[in-house]
Design a protein around this motif. Sequence first.
Motif, short mmCIF file in Angstrom:
data_model
loop_
_atom_site.label_atom_id
_atom_site.label_comp_id
_atom_site.label_asym_id
_atom_site.label_seq_id
_atom_site.Cartn_x
_atom_site.Cartn_y
_atom_site.Cartn_z
N GLY A 55 41.56 38.38 38.77
CA GLY A 55 41.55 36.56 38.78
C GLY A 55 41.59 35.89 37.25
N PRO A 56 40.98 36.43 36.57
CA PRO A 56 40.55 36.15 35.52
C PRO A 56 42.34 35.80 34.49
CG PRO A 56 38.64 36.96 35.24
CD PRO A 56 39.50 37.05 36.64
N TYR A 57 43.01 37.85 35.01
CA TYR A 57 44.80 37.98 34.31
C TYR A 57 44.84 36.85 35.27
CZ TYR A 57 48.69 40.38 35.13
OH TYR A 57 50.13 40.70 35.13
N GLU A 58 45.24 36.51 36.30
CA GLU A 58 46.20 35.54 37.10
C GLU A 58 45.89 34.39 35.99
OE1 GLU A 58 48.49 36.02 38.64
OE2 GLU A 58 48.05 37.72 39.45
N SER A 59 44.68 33.91 35.47
CA SER A 59 44.50 32.18 34.72
C SER A 59 44.77 32.14 33.50
CB SER A 59 42.72 32.63 34.83
OG SER A 59 42.25 32.02 35.84
N ALA A 60 44.55 33.58 32.86
CA ALA A 60 45.50 33.98 31.87
C ALA A 60 47.15 33.80 30.91
CB ALA A 60 45.16 36.01 30.98
N VAL A 61 47.42 34.93 32.55
CA VAL A 61 48.80 34.66 32.44
C VAL A 61 49.30 32.59 32.68
CG1 VAL A 61 51.66 34.77 34.36
CG2 VAL A 61 49.51 36.47 34.38
#
Length: 242
Positions: A55-61
Amino acid sequence: MSLNVNLSKRLEKVASYLPAGAFFADIGSDHAYLPCFVCLQDSSTTAVAGEINEGPYESAVHTVKQNNLEARIDVRLGDGLAVLKEDEVHQVVIAGMGGALIRNILETGKEKLKSVNQIIAQPNIDARSVRRWFLANGYVLEDEAILEENGHIYEILTAKRKIAVSPYLEEQLEKQLLFGPYLLKQPNAVFYKKWRHEYEKLQNVLSQMEKAKTKDVEKIEQFNRELNWMEEILYDENKDNE
């Protein structure tokens, strides 16, 4: 279209320790606000944003794309320093975790730190674990900060590889590891507030330990020693306020 990336006070302080033209890794980057903020401020900076959770990875992208920084910030999914290649970055930031977890991330990924000459850590608790790891692994503590934000107190530590004089005195080492050698030298109101709270907590812990049927004598002695150190510090605060 670029967004106006607003950082918390603690992350602004973390960012302030990075040099111009940094190539750094932000481990546990969450929404990648820190690398985006730094890259927007300094066009010569590049970064790796590492995140273990999808989830946070997608937000960072998403944040990186919104700010048109895909060419300068590489967002990677993975555990700790495992997201890095060997000899890749020169600075590592690990913020917003417990001190023991930060220490474990650094220890587990030690082989990725060969090219890293600066580590900036912001432990939410147990900064002593991070200071101890720095000391044991050739990183010299260069500066510390303590601040309060939204009811939480944060310590920020920056260390570099063997290029500075150690701030520690052998006869005060354990005390300095607990409180921070730089924070001890220049205590502020937030520092005193933190240690008033820790003093009360430790008193309660000791009270319970003393009542136990089987006493951990060594631990009780250690805690009593730390309690005495806290009393010294709080006495100094009261003396300054007289």
